[in-house]
Design a protein around this motif. Structure first.
Motif, PDB file in Angstrom:
ATOM      1  N   UNK A 142      61.218 -37.228 -14.494  1.00 33.43           N
ATOM      2  CA  UNK A 142      59.930 -36.550 -14.731  1.00 33.43           C
ATOM      3  C   UNK A 142      59.774 -35.276 -13.917  1.00 33.43           C
ATOM      4  N   UNK A 143      60.347 -35.254 -12.721  1.00 33.86           N
ATOM      5  CA  UNK A 143      60.215 -34.043 -11.895  1.00 33.86           C
ATOM      6  C   UNK A 143      61.551 -33.312 -11.738  1.00 33.86           C
ATOM      7  N   UNK A 144      62.522 -33.665 -12.573  1.00 34.74           N
ATOM      8  CA  UNK A 144      63.827 -33.007 -12.440  1.00 34.74           C
ATOM      9  C   UNK A 144      63.762 -31.490 -12.617  1.00 34.74           C
ATOM     10  N   UNK A 145      62.945 -30.984 -13.569  1.00 35.04           N
ATOM     11  CA  UNK A 145      62.901 -29.519 -13.700  1.00 35.04           C
ATOM     12  C   UNK A 145      62.542 -28.814 -12.388  1.00 35.04           C
ATOM     13  N   UNK A 146      61.701 -29.451 -11.575  1.00 41.58           N
ATOM     14  CA  UNK A 146      61.363 -28.862 -10.273  1.00 41.58           C
ATOM     15  C   UNK A 146      62.588 -28.828  -9.362  1.00 41.58           C
ATOM     16  N   UNK A 147      63.320 -29.921  -9.335  1.00 38.17           N
ATOM     17  CA  UNK A 147      64.507 -29.986  -8.477  1.00 38.17           C
ATOM     18  C   UNK A 147      65.529 -28.921  -8.879  1.00 38.17           C
TER      19      UNK A 147
END
Lengths: 353, 384, 384, 353
Positions: B260-265
């Protein structure tokens, strides 16, 4: 994975369950070498795993080796099996054949002057082994010599789990043979092997910590209810179970790819993960066991102390994160491309153009 | 503990090629400006147009039988599609539940008529489903549901209310768990059935529950004397609870519990590389290692599911660990690259950071709270 | 919530001078080689010689009345001594419980004869106490204690067993919580009394419980028909539970709940400065900030205790947060300065790291486990 | 601490409890300035706190100011009170007297060329204020000018809590006056004030998050028992209560020492602590409230979103840890000496000689 994997896993499991008992480990900590355990391991051929039969080995592949090392960790066996397997594989590769002895590979510190003695620090089981294969820097290349431990001096030294990590001093190392590797390559190869060995051993140790905890949570009552009925205890069990499952999956993937191009990156991530989670498991287990788990009497610490010791060995999170950071910086691809091993047409998945 | 022993799964060359195909499509769409990358896109990014495009590619219901318009491909192929869509933060919320839960449910328990009616539309990305489970006072205790379906001639009359219904304002149907016989304290999960409610039926009122960001994903669905014909009951009357459970393992261990937060990483690592921040990259490398490890678990489970193994325990663990990881990403990254997180920032990093933080609380609540999951796992571990 | 509002306390110039005096003494002793710095020294570092030196300085029982050899100084002065001793990791285990708990207990509930007999010796650092609370099957449930004291002519006959008794092998006496009337399910904490048992009495057997490090801090104490004369009952018969509780707040919020691993932190910062590792120092600065914050809480509570305020809730919180912090220190530091931790390393850093890791599990177990504390606090918060 | 502290704390508490309601905050988020709330605050004299009466203020000291800002955070009041107090104090100091207006201090980015417009980023409440005191670099020194906001252009911009942080653009800044401070000193002074303001406001917000959670845990039932009977819920409550108590103690010590030599170091540690723990509290509260706390309808997010926004403002953990690391490196003393403000005779407390 070779077909023999589950067979040798079972064999090793039986040997170690019978012989690597709490009493055996306690005697070991008091200074007694686990000779009958080691003899049985040797006789079963486990020390020659991963070596072709024509070179004196018993066959088997990377996955077999690390599967067995998981079992070694599960029973906290006080033997240097990982190190001996590596040493034997090293000789099989470089000498063409191998005879089974209690030996380990170790690296001499850089450029001692001719007259100063050679000091080897933290040699696994130094006081109990027969030989050390000492790898030294010689110009651009590395060389090795096989040294009888009796020729040197031993200063005893232990890791947190009372496993010997002795300092050995030799006045000379005798005849050397050239390696077709640089010192750095040789060291990296050993570190990689040892790191995944520790991953496997930590996986096994975590498994047993969970088993001990489950047993205790079922047996023990508090405030008139079995411990496992308490939400806090369930949370501890979940934390442990999660890391055990993650460790299994991690070990499976890293050992399957160990000799591939992805090997080093996978070992790096696996060692980071296991080292980071060793204390998640150890802490939850100690909290669940409360006082009893802090006693020498209870065997929990045989496993938790090993987790604490092993997370620092062959590179902890900091060491391997440093390696990965350099790797990321050196290549163009995105993390998603690296993780999936598929390169897209554009550079930035997950980022606008 | 056998149930925790997950295998290594290696994607075949064919599967890697397929991943490449999906990725190239997404890169092209992104370049055309069809979508912006969002964190948590499976909950919050709706696009009927995009869903239809995916349907046209054959990428919705890809595992469904050919006879209903599916492609009879493996769940590993579905896994690949899902991963790529989430890694790109693509707008997949419209068709999400139809693809993940309702389609498979109908294929397993539905009548031939239901399959023929619904599946082809789902596959085209034209027919969206919501899941009607939670009720205002049920919390995590789903056995206490109060929505009732009363038998009448030719069908059922449903009365009650569902809440937290994701996407009901976009969906055509809602698979609704109702009580079809009175609550029995000795069998708390008995007497429930799954009914397909057409959300355009008389008596259905959908009211938005504004998310704390002000966005609209969730709804209250009021059901007042809603008539559901007999042919819209799924499977057996009284067996609704058991039917609903069967898909849970798959739901719990999918890539959407990790990415869910991979794009941020990914964006953060790009910036850290740009800044040549070695120590920052070291911290990011630990996050990547965790993600890799969780992904190994998730894929291992997918492989076991393909072999019809029981993976309930391990799947619940993936959700527990994955959800914590998804939250943890933003907490680590914000310290490596300090910024003012803003929902509508032009700066992609600041926007993804804001989305990841604001959506964070939902990760460990949706699909069973952490507390409930740990109870399930605790019991599973003890009895294993 | 008023109970959570802790005040700022500023040390006076006089108090700072006193701190300087204590510190100079410790530095001189350290230089003379009287002691090595150890993590968690209050549990594990025994030195009768050192205790007697502290007694001679007047630094044991410093708050006790002058009439019994004390100095009638404030508990803030005691706080300062305790802090300095722990920051130096000095060997204070011998007299620890006599100074912290048994002395104050006797002064509050003891007879004149008891005060005159025990307090002057405690103050000299010559008379050590252990606390006999836990029993083999009690765990955190102290109300389930089974050790009994039966009334006989002129005294009591005690039978039973105590466990986890810190320092019993060094102590002269043990304040023992016994059941003096049978367990009453309606008043689980009633019928208990505190008896002072001379550990050299007939019928007392002390067996070591080896700590997981192999060290010996804890003991099992077997009590077989041990005679305790009437004049060795503390306070009221039947009031043992309530008497024991009164000192808990002080015990829970003292510097020993924060500083057990401080010597490691100090040494690590020294090394990071030497290496000019700015990023490493940044991580260490966060630990220092946490320590400072917990210390502010702990001192605020000490100030309120001096005013006889109820600080039970806040004190339990200091213990909960402080113990986690003590563990957390080692977990952060080991990543900043990787090393092979060893119990007997010549390298001070490697040794302190080993001590901090191996003693870590004890921090959140001793004096009430985290789980028990959180239950107490949870209830306190709800009813506040 | 001035004697009036508890009086003005009570006064502010009453005003804000009555006027900074959930409805008021919602109207504010929809774009309506909280004019009657602000008017009442102004009339109560709170905007002139910390300024001597002869300069047009109402008296009071640092501790009073930060005590009031805690109350502002507790009721999540949608007003720039911290910023206006600082601006008024600034004028009282530099102009000798002050008239109460809605104004904030802001810093112009370095060295714009003469013809380019001046851009001020993230100005608190930019769209609602009357004036900005713009501090500019002028050689070694700083200067300031008082600018009417109507003279500039406003680009709206919000933080995570929908508090305005607008970008303002001015073609010129008018007349400037010299400051007897460098630009860096002026900026550091403001950052220090704003950081402790946010510490105070976060303390108040945490307090209310705990209160909402306690209320919910008492009211709500699950599986037939009130929520607060569950161990997991008790753990969440404990986590929150711990951070609230720590925040109180931290705020008390840092505001008492704000103007002393220790001020900057204490503010640094306080801001690190509150920023690090903001999410401990927010996360536990959301987990405890489950679904209901994720709705816009429930007011929990008024407080948790502020915690998330404020932890990044005036320097997050990384910013202040960077400052502290430089401080440690620059001085000889040990940490124990710094923490206790007592220097021993030897350099290394806690370390062997």
């Amino acid at each position: 994975m070779s077909e023999m994997k589950s067979f040798i896993e079972d064999t090793a499991g039986k040997i170690l369950k019978d012989l690597s008992t709490k009493e055996q480990r306690e005697r070991f900590e008091e200074g007694e070498w686990a000779s009958s355990l080691w003899k049985t391991i040797q006789e079963s051929g486990l020390t020659l795993l991963g070596i072709e039969e024509e070179k004196g080995g018993v066959g088997g592949d990377d996955e077999d080796v690390f599967a067995i090392l998981r079992v070694v960790g599960k029973y906290a066996a006080p033997v240097p099996l990982a190190e001996v397997i590596y040493a034997n594989q090293f000789l099989a590769t470089h000498e063409g054949e191998v005879e089974d002895k209690l030996r380990v590979v170790h690296f001499a510190e850089e450029s001692s002057s001719v007259h100063s003695p050679y000091k080897l620090r933290n040699v696994p089981y130094g006081r109990y082994i027969d030989e050390v294969i000492v790898i030294q820097q010689e110009g651009q290349q590395a060389s090795y010599s096989i040294v009888n431990v009796l020729a040197g001096e031993i200063e005893k030294n232990d890791n947190l789990a009372a496993e010997p990590r002795d300092n050995l001093t030799f006045s000379n190392l005798g005849e050397t043979k050239k390696l077709d590797l640089s010192f750095k390559e040789a060291l990296e190869d050993y570190t990689k092997f040892l790191a995944l060995s520790r991953v496997a051993m930590m996986t096994g140790a975590m498994e047993n910590v969970l088993a001990l905890s489950t047993f205790y949570a079922k047996e023990r009552q508090q405030f008139g209810r079995p411990l496992h009925k308490f939400q806090a205890i369930q949370h501890h069990l979940t934390a442990m179970a999660g890391e055990v499952a993650a460790a299994y999956a991690t070990l499976a993937v890293a050992s399957a790819s160990y000799s591939s191009d992805l090997g080093k990156e996978h070992v790096a991530m696996a060692k980071i993960e296991l080292s980071a989670n060793a204390n998640v498991v150890a802490k939850a287990a100690h909290q669940l066991h409360a006082g009893i788990g802090m006693t020498y009497e209870h065997e929990l610490h045989h496993f938790t102390r090993r987790l604490w010791a092993w997370r620092e060995e062959a590179g902890n999170e900091t060491y391997w994160a440093d390696q990965l950071a350099s790797l990321y910086q050196s290549r163009e691809e995105t993390i998603w491309e690296s993780i999936t091993h598929v390169k897209g047409e554009e550079a930035h998945a997950g980022s606008t153009v | 503990m056998r149930q925790l022993q997950l295998p290594a799964f290696e994607f075949t060359e064919e599967q890697k090629e397929f991943r490449k195909e999906v990725r190239s499509f997404l890169q092209a769409e992104q370049q055309k400006g069809t979508f912006d990358t969002h964190a948590d896109s499976w909950l919050s990014a709706y696009s009927e147009e995009f869903s239809k495009k995916l349907g046209a590619k054959g990428w919705i219901g890809i595992t469904f039988p050919k006879k209903y318009g599916g492609h009879a491909r493996s769940s590993i192929d579905r896994y690949i599609i899902t991963e790529e869509l989430l890694a790109f933060g693509a707008p997949v919320a419209s068709h999400w539940f139809a693809d993940r839960q309702s389609g498979p449910l109908l294929l397993k328990f539905g009548t031939e008529e239901q399959k023929e009616f619904f599946i082809p539309k789902i596959v085209k990305g034209e027919c969206y489903f919501s899941i009607g489970l939670s009720e205002p006072n049920s919390g995590s205790d789903l056995a206490s549901l109060k929505t009732t379906a009363e038998k009448v001639d030719g069908g059922w009359i449903v009365n009650g209310m569902k809440t937290w219904t994701s996407g009901a304002h976009h969906s055509h149907y809602m698979i609704t768990l109702c009580r079809t016989s009175p609550q029995d304290p000795k069998n708390r999960h008995g007497g429930m059935s799954q009914l397909i409610i057409d959300l355009k039926s008389d008596g259905v009122t959908i009211r938005p529950i504004q998310f704390l960001t002000g966005e609209h994903h969730f709804n209250e669905v009021f059901l007042e004397n809603v008539f559901v014909p007999d042919n819209r009951v799924v499977g057996e009357v009284g067996n609704g609870w058991a039917q609903g459970l069967t898909e849970l393992a798959f739901e719990r261990s999918g890539p959407e519990r990790i990415l869910s937060t991979f794009p941020l990483l990914e964006e953060a690592i790009r910036l850290l590389k740009e800044k040549e921040d070695h120590r920052g990259l070291m911290e990011a490398a630990k996050l990547v290692s965790r993600m890799w490890s969780l992904r190994n678990m998730s894929i291992g489970i997918a492989a076991l599911l393909e072999e019809k193994k029981d993976v309930n325990l391990a799947a619940a663990l993936v959700k527990d660990l994955g959800n914590s990881f998804e939250q943890h990403v933003a907490e680590v990254i914000r310290l490596l690259l300090p910024a003012m997180p803003r929902k509508h920032a032009e700066d992609e990093y600041a926007r993804l950071l804001a989305e990841s933080i604001l959506h964070g609380p939902g990760f460990t609540i949706r699909g069973g709270t952490t507390e409930i999951l740990r109870g399930i796992v605790g019991k599973g571990v003890i009895s294993a």
